[in-house]
Motif scaffolding. Structure first.
Motif, PDB file in Angstrom:
ATOM      1  N   PHE B  32     -21.321  -4.517 -41.784  1.00  0.00           N
ATOM      2  CA  PHE B  32     -21.799  -3.433 -42.630  1.00  0.00           C
ATOM      3  C   PHE B  32     -21.094  -2.132 -42.291  1.00  0.00           C
ATOM      4  O   PHE B  32     -21.454  -1.088 -42.815  1.00  0.00           O
ATOM      5  N   MET B  52     -36.641   0.516 -40.634  1.00  0.00           N
ATOM      6  CA  MET B  52     -36.283   1.908 -40.841  1.00  0.00           C
ATOM      7  C   MET B  52     -35.164   1.957 -41.857  1.00  0.00           C
ATOM      8  O   MET B  52     -34.332   1.048 -41.926  1.00  0.00           O
ATOM      9  N   LEU B  53     -35.135   3.029 -42.638  1.00  0.00           N
ATOM     10  CA  LEU B  53     -34.144   3.142 -43.694  1.00  0.00           C
ATOM     11  C   LEU B  53     -33.113   4.213 -43.332  1.00  0.00           C
ATOM     12  O   LEU B  53     -33.480   5.320 -42.948  1.00  0.00           O
ATOM     13  N   MET B  59     -24.437   4.123 -48.548  1.00  0.00           N
ATOM     14  CA  MET B  59     -25.427   3.139 -48.973  1.00  0.00           C
ATOM     15  C   MET B  59     -26.703   3.273 -48.157  1.00  0.00           C
ATOM     16  O   MET B  59     -26.704   3.841 -47.063  1.00  0.00           O
ATOM     17  N   SER B  60     -27.785   2.756 -48.725  1.00  0.00           N
ATOM     18  CA  SER B  60     -29.065   2.768 -48.017  1.00  0.00           C
ATOM     19  C   SER B  60     -29.238   1.438 -47.313  1.00  0.00           C
ATOM     20  O   SER B  60     -29.253   0.387 -47.944  1.00  0.00           O
ATOM     21  N   LEU B  61     -29.380   1.482 -46.001  1.00  0.00           N
ATOM     22  CA  LEU B  61     -29.514   0.251 -45.223  1.00  0.00           C
ATOM     23  C   LEU B  61     -30.855   0.213 -44.510  1.00  0.00           C
ATOM     24  O   LEU B  61     -31.278   1.203 -43.906  1.00  0.00           O
ATOM     25  N   ALA B  62     -31.490  -0.950 -44.556  1.00  0.00           N
ATOM     26  CA  ALA B  62     -32.746  -1.134 -43.838  1.00  0.00           C
ATOM     27  C   ALA B  62     -32.472  -1.936 -42.579  1.00  0.00           C
ATOM     28  O   ALA B  62     -31.815  -2.970 -42.622  1.00  0.00           O
ATOM     29  N   LEU B  63     -32.986  -1.437 -41.457  1.00  0.00           N
ATOM     30  CA  LEU B  63     -32.815  -2.132 -40.180  1.00  0.00           C
ATOM     31  C   LEU B  63     -34.162  -2.192 -39.481  1.00  0.00           C
ATOM     32  O   LEU B  63     -34.934  -1.231 -39.510  1.00  0.00           O
TER      33      LEU B  63
END
Lengths: 595, 76
Positions: B32, B52-53, B59-63
Motif C-alpha cells: 500500500f 483507525m482511518l 487514499m483513505s486507509l483503514a488499519l
C-alpha cells in the motif's frame, strides 16, 4: 487479434472501462477486490479485433492474495501484446506505484488516467505530458463512465499492439524505488486548487460517526427490506392473477386429454414454475438492484470498517462482512467472494458460515411466512421483522466464527488493511435496469431448469400409489416424527429436503405436497393464504422461518464450496454446521411454544 | 516526537518510520506504499475503537489499532 491486459488498483474504474470498450454486461461493485473472476471481452477498431482481459485489481505486482497473484503472474509472463494500466486521477500517487512496476517488467505499456471528472470536481489538474515524460510511456486522459477520451485510447492501443509507441522507462535504483519515484513524480504533475471538504468526507462524517454509524447501517438495511416488501406486493398479486387466468385457459385447452396428461402439464410443470415465478420474482428483482446500487455507491467497505472489530474478536475480519453481504444475494457468490481474504483460516471460516446468512431465494419465503405470522400488518412492520431476522443471522455468524476460529484452519496472522474508496454516484438508471433484467432472466432460467424437473418429480411421486395415499404423502408421513420434534411438521421438513437444489423451491414444494395434486381442479389463491388454509399454524411458521434461516446450503452452494476448498471433509462440515444451528434452535423454540 | 501510529490523534499528521513485525505484515504495508518516509494523517477512529482511518497518498486507509501499535511514526 491482439491481446491487451487491463491492469490497475482496485476501484479505479477498470471494469467500467472494460464494459465501455467491449459492451459486455459485467457487474461492477464499488469496493476493493470485487472482480474475482477473469473477464474477457472483444472490440473492433479500424478493422482490427482486440481482446481485453480484465485482470483482478491489485496494489502491487507482488500480490499476496490469490487474485492479486494472478495479475502479477499474467503481466510477468508477457502473454499479452500490450498492457493498459488504468490509474485513478483522484489518487494518482498510489496508482503510479503499480504503473511503474508494470513499466519495469514489460516494454509495451499504455497508461490511462481515469476518473478525470472526479479529479476536476476535487480541483485537481494533472499535467499529462509531464507525466508521460516521467513514466517513459504514453499517457491518455479518460473518463470511463462518460466514455470520454475512448477514441484516443483505442487509437493508442492500436499503436501499442503494433509496437509503435515509445518506451523510455526510468532507472530502477534499488528495491522499492517505485514508491519514492511515484511520490516525487506526483508532486510534480498534480496541482490541487480547492481545499473544501469533498462529498465523501461530508458523508463519512455521518456514516462513520461514533454515534450515528450503526443506526445508519441498520436504517439502510431496514430501508432496503421495506422497499423490497412494499414494492413486491402488487406485482406478485398481478403475476398470480395473470398466471391463474392463463392456467384456466390452459386447462380448458387440455379438456379432452387423458387425466395423466392434464396432471403432468398442470401439476408437474405449470403450477410449480409459475408459482416460483410469481412469488419469488418480484422481491428478488427489487432487492438485488437496490443492493447493487448500494454496492456501486461505495458503502460496503464502510460496513467492513464498522464491523471489523466485532469480527476480529471472533477470529474473523471485516472482509467477512463483505462476503456476508454477497451472501445476501446468493450464498454461492458469497463463498466465491471469500477469495478476497488472505488468511486461509479466515477464508475457511467465511466459507463455512456464509450459508448462515439468508440468500435472495430465502427472502421471499421469509417475507411470506412472516405475513402469515403477523397477519395483515403493515409492510413496514414486516420489514422490521425481517431486519431482526437478518440481525439474528449476523449474530449467529459471529458466534459460529468465534466457535470455529480456534478449531479450524491454520494459525496465521490476519492483517486487515482496507481502502475506503470515495463515494461514487452510480448510474442509477443503468444499474437498476441491468440488475433488474439480470435477475429476471436468472430467476426465469432457474424456474425452468430447477422448478420444472422438481415439479415433474413430485408429480410422479404423487402418482405412485402406496398403502395409504401416494409415495409423496408417504414420505411426508415418514418424516412426521422428526418434523414434529422440530416444530414444523413432516410436510415442511420434506419440502426442505426436496428443496435442496434451490431455496426458492421450498414453499412451492410444501404447497404441492399439501395440495395433493388437487390443483387441476382447485382455484389458485395467494400462496400464504393457501398455506394457512392447509393448516400451517403460527407455531409451525416460526419454526419454519427459523429453519429457513439456518439449514444446509443449497446444492449449488455446496458444489461451490467443494470447488473452493477441494476437500470433502470441509464441504460436509459446511453442510452440517448451519443444519445443527437450525435443529438446535427449532428444538428450543418448539419447546418454548409448548410450555 | 516518536510515537506509535495507534497513538496518533485525529487530525494529526506524522511521517512513518520503518515498521516492525513479521515479513508478511511489512510486505502488506509495503504494497500500500506504507514505507519509511511516507506522510500519514489520522482522520478517524471507528466507533468500537478499531480500525483507525488514515489519509495516505491521497487514499483513505483503514488499519487495525493493534497493527498500528507496531508502526512507529514521527509526529509532524
Amino acid at each position: 487479434m491482439s491481446l491487451v491486459a487491463l491492469v490497475g488498483n482496485p476501484n479505479v474504474g477498470k471494469s467500467t472501462l472494460f464494459n465501455a470498450l467491449t459492451g459486455l454486461k459485467q457487474h461492477t461493485g464499488n469496493w476493493p477486490g470485487k472482480t474475482v473472476d477473469l473477464a474477457v471481452g472483444q472490440y473492433t477498431f479500424k478493422g482490427k479485433t482486440y481482446e481485453l482481459v480484465d485482470l483482478p485489481g491489485t496494489y502491487s505486482l507482488q500480490g499476496i492474495s490469490a487474485e492479486e497473484e494472478i495479475t502479477g503472474e499474467f503481466v510477468r509472463s508477457e502473454t499479452a501484446d500490450g498492457v493498459l494500466v488504468v490509474c485513478d486521477a483522484t489518487c494518482l500517487e498510489r496508482s503510479l506505484i503499480l504503473a511503474l512496476q508494470v513499466i519495469s517488467y514489460v516494454p509495451r505499456v499504455l497508461v490511462a488516467v481515469n476518473l478525470i471528472d472526479e479529479a476536476q470536481a476535487m480541483g485537481l489538474t494533472i499535467d499529462i505530458d509531464k507525466l508521460a515524460a516521467g513514466l517513459g510511456v504514453p499517457v491518455v486522459e479518460i473518463c470511463g463512465k462518460d466514455k470520454k477520451g475512448l477514441d484516443q485510447l483505442q487509437e493508442k492501443l492500436r499503436l501499442l499492439a503494433e509496437g509503435y509507441l515509445f518506451y523510455d522507462p526510468p532507472e530502477r535504483i534499488g528495491e522499492g524505488w517505485e514508491i519514492a519515484y511515484a511520490e516525487e513524480l506526483c508532486s510534480c504533475v498534480c496541482f490541487r486548487e480547492k481545499t473544501e471538504a469533498t462529498l465523501t468526507e461530508k458523508l463519512d462524517r455521518i456514516l462513520l460517526h461514533s454515534l450515528w454509524a450503526y443506526p445508519c447501517l441498520l436504517g439502510l438495511l431496514l430501508l432496503i427490506l421495506w422497499l423490497t416488501i412494499e414494492g413486491a406486493n402488487y406485482p406478485s398479486q398481478v403475476l398470480q392473477w395473470g398466471f391463474s387466468a392463463f392456467g384456466r385457459g390452459l386447462k380448458s385447452l387440455l379438456e379432452g386429454a387423458p387425466p395423466w396428461c392434464l396432471g403432468l402439464v398442470i401439476d408437474g410443470l405449470y403450477e410449480p414454475v409459475t408459482r416460483v415465478i410469481s412469488v419469488m420474482l418480484p422481491p428478488m428483482a427489487i432487492f438485488f438492484p437496490l443492493f447493487t446500487l448500494l454496492e456501486d455507491f461505495g458503502y460496503l467497505p464502510r460496513v467492513a470498517y464498522l464491523l471489523d472489530e466485532g469480527f476480529r474478536r471472533c477470529g474473523g475480519c471485516g472482509k467477512q462482512a463483505l462476503t456476508m453481504s454477497m451472501g445476501f444475494g446468493c450464498n454461492a457468490v458469497g463463498v466465491t467472494g471469500c477469495r478476497i481474504m488472505e488468511s486461509p483460516r479466515e477464508r475457511l471460516i467465511g466459507i463455512l458460515t456464509n450459508a448462515l446468512v439468508p440468500c435472495n431465494g430465502r427472502f421471499p419465503a421469509l417475507i411470506l411466512l412472516m405475513g402469515i405470522c403477523v397477519g395483515d400488518l403493515s409492510p413496514i412492520l414486516q420489514a422490521v421483522g425481517l431486519t431482526i431476522l437478518v440481525s439474528l443471522s449476523v449474530l449467529i455468524t459471529l458466534l459460529m466464527s468465534r466457535f470455529l476460529h480456534r478449531r479450524v484452519g491454520r494459525g496465521e496472522r490476519s492483517i486487515f488493511i482496507m481502502e475506503l474508496p470515495p463515494y461514487r454516484k452510480p448510474k442509477v438508471g443503468q444499474v437498476l435496469l441491468r440488475s433488474f433484467l439480470d435477475r429476471c432472466l436468472t430467476i426465469l432460467g432457474r424456474a425452468v431448469a430447477v422448478a420444472a424437473p422438481m415439479g415433474l418429480l413430485l408429480w410422479v411421486l404423487q402418482e405412485l400409489p402406496i398403502e395409504r395415499g401416494n409415495l409423496l404423502s408417504g414420505l411426508a408421513e415418514l418424516l412426521e416424527v422428526p418434523g414434529a420434534v422440530l416444530g414444523m411438521g413432516g410436510t415442511m421438513l420434506l419440502a426442505f429436503i426436496l428443496g435442496s437444489p434451490a431455496n426458492e423451491l421450498v414453499l412451492p414444494i410444501a404447497l404441492m405436497i399439501l395440495a395433493g395434486g388437487g390443483w387441476s381442479t382447485a382455484e389458485s389463491t395467494a400462496t400464504g393464504q393457501m398455506l394457512s388454509d392447509f393448516g400451517l399454524t403460527v407455531g409451525q411458521c416460526i419454526c419454519t422461518m427459523t429453519f429457513m434461516l439456518f439449514h444446509w446450503p443449497c446444492t449449488t452452494t455446496l458444489w461451490t464450496i467443494y470447488k473452493e476448498t477441494k476437500r470433502i471433509s470441509q464441504t460436509l462440515l459446511a453442510w452440517f454446521l448451519p443444519t445443527a444451528v437450525g435443529v438446535v434452535l427449532c428444538l428450543i423454540i418448539n419447546l418454548i411454544l409448548h410450555l | 516526537m516518536e510515537i506509535f501510529l495507534s497513538e496518533l490523534d485525529r487530525g494529526k499528521e506524522g511521517v512513518l518510520l520503518a515498521p516492525m513485525g513479521d515479513k508478511v505484515f511489512v510486505g502488506r504495508l509495503w504494497q500500500f506504499g506504507l514505507i519509511e518516509g511516507t506522510k500519514i494523517r489520522c482522520i478517524g477512529i471507528a466507533p468500537m475503537g478499531s480500525p483507525m482511518l488514515f489519509s495516505v497518498r491521497g487514499m483513505s486507509l483503514a488499519l487495525r489499532k493493534e497493527d498500528c501499535k507496531e508502526i512507529p511514526v514521527i509526529v509532524v
